[in-house]
Design a protein around this motif. Structure first.
Motif, PDB file in Angstrom:
ATOM      1  N   PRO A 140      -3.980   8.111 -24.945  1.00  0.00           N
ATOM      2  CA  PRO A 140      -3.699   6.642 -24.655  1.00  0.00           C
ATOM      3  C   PRO A 140      -4.310   6.427 -23.278  1.00  0.00           C
ATOM      4  CG  PRO A 140      -1.755   8.092 -23.976  1.00  0.00           C
ATOM      5  CD  PRO A 140      -2.777   8.918 -24.943  1.00  0.00           C
ATOM      6  N   ALA A 141      -4.992   5.221 -23.345  1.00  0.00           N
ATOM      7  CA  ALA A 141      -5.673   4.866 -21.802  1.00  0.00           C
ATOM      8  C   ALA A 141      -4.523   4.338 -20.768  1.00  0.00           C
ATOM      9  CB  ALA A 141      -6.649   3.715 -22.334  1.00  0.00           C
ATOM     10  N   SER A 142      -5.006   4.357 -19.733  1.00  0.00           N
ATOM     11  CA  SER A 142      -3.830   4.041 -18.757  1.00  0.00           C
ATOM     12  C   SER A 142      -3.926   2.482 -18.388  1.00  0.00           C
ATOM     13  CB  SER A 142      -4.438   4.646 -17.273  1.00  0.00           C
ATOM     14  OG  SER A 142      -3.488   4.027 -16.201  1.00  0.00           O
ATOM     15  N   ASP A 143      -2.734   1.794 -18.505  1.00  0.00           N
ATOM     16  CA  ASP A 143      -2.783   0.525 -18.513  1.00  0.00           C
ATOM     17  C   ASP A 143      -2.416   0.073 -16.882  1.00  0.00           C
ATOM     18  OD1 ASP A 143      -0.374   1.299 -18.221  1.00  0.00           O
ATOM     19  OD2 ASP A 143       0.492   0.145 -19.873  1.00  0.00           O
ATOM     20  N   GLY A 144      -2.538   0.948 -15.995  1.00  0.00           N
ATOM     21  CA  GLY A 144      -2.147   0.381 -14.285  1.00  0.00           C
ATOM     22  C   GLY A 144      -0.964   0.633 -14.134  1.00  0.00           C
TER      23      GLY A 144
ATOM     24  N   GLY B  36       3.019   3.481  -7.940  1.00  0.00           N
ATOM     25  CA  GLY B  36       2.380   4.248  -6.832  1.00  0.00           C
ATOM     26  C   GLY B  36       2.565   2.964  -5.522  1.00  0.00           C
ATOM     27  N   ILE B  37       2.158   1.739  -5.823  1.00  0.00           N
ATOM     28  CA  ILE B  37       2.109   0.845  -4.842  1.00  0.00           C
ATOM     29  C   ILE B  37       3.474   0.551  -4.515  1.00  0.00           C
ATOM     30  CG2 ILE B  37       1.574  -1.501  -4.172  1.00  0.00           C
ATOM     31  CD1 ILE B  37      -1.047  -0.972  -5.868  1.00  0.00           C
ATOM     32  N   ALA B  38       4.525   0.427  -5.439  1.00  0.00           N
ATOM     33  CA  ALA B  38       5.697   0.172  -5.049  1.00  0.00           C
ATOM     34  C   ALA B  38       6.479   1.457  -4.345  1.00  0.00           C
ATOM     35  CB  ALA B  38       6.579  -0.156  -6.801  1.00  0.00           C
ATOM     36  N   TYR B  39       6.251   2.493  -4.590  1.00  0.00           N
ATOM     37  CA  TYR B  39       6.708   3.593  -3.875  1.00  0.00           C
ATOM     38  C   TYR B  39       6.243   3.422  -2.464  1.00  0.00           C
ATOM     39  CZ  TYR B  39       8.594   6.258  -7.878  1.00  0.00           C
ATOM     40  OH  TYR B  39       9.439   6.486  -8.753  1.00  0.00           O
ATOM     41  N   ILE B  40       5.110   3.129  -2.064  1.00  0.00           N
ATOM     42  CA  ILE B  40       4.630   3.106  -0.710  1.00  0.00           C
ATOM     43  C   ILE B  40       5.180   1.884   0.077  1.00  0.00           C
ATOM     44  CG2 ILE B  40       2.489   2.352   0.617  1.00  0.00           C
ATOM     45  CD1 ILE B  40       0.811   4.360  -1.521  1.00  0.00           C
TER      46      ILE B  40
END
Length: 74
Positions: A36-40, A46-50
């Motif tokens: 499966p291709a990554s859909d971001g 990761g941005i939410a965790y930061i």
């Protein structure tokens, strides 16, 4: 009557052998499913965790500046 069943038995054995040999080969010949291709979503997570970590640090840095607070963390 037994002589009449001999060709039918030979056909049945041949059919079982053909199905037993050809069917597994046909199943194995299928191409595996692509990865499966990554859909971001992992990047968004990761941005939410930061951002949550930054909010937590800012909360602990700003909270001691509250004059009415009896707690002194620093």
């Amino acid at each position: 009557m037994a002589a009449g069943l001999a060709p039918l038995g030979a056909v049945a054995v041949a059919a079982v052998l053909v199905v037993g040999i050809v069917m597994p080969a046909a199943v194995a010949a299928q191409a595996p499913a692509p990865a499966p291709a990554s859909d971001g979503t992992s990047v968004d997570q990761g941005i939410a965790y930061i951002l949550m970590l930054v909010a937590l640090v800012l909360t602990y840095l700003i909270h001691p500046l509250d004059a009415s607070s009896p707690y002194r963390l620093f």
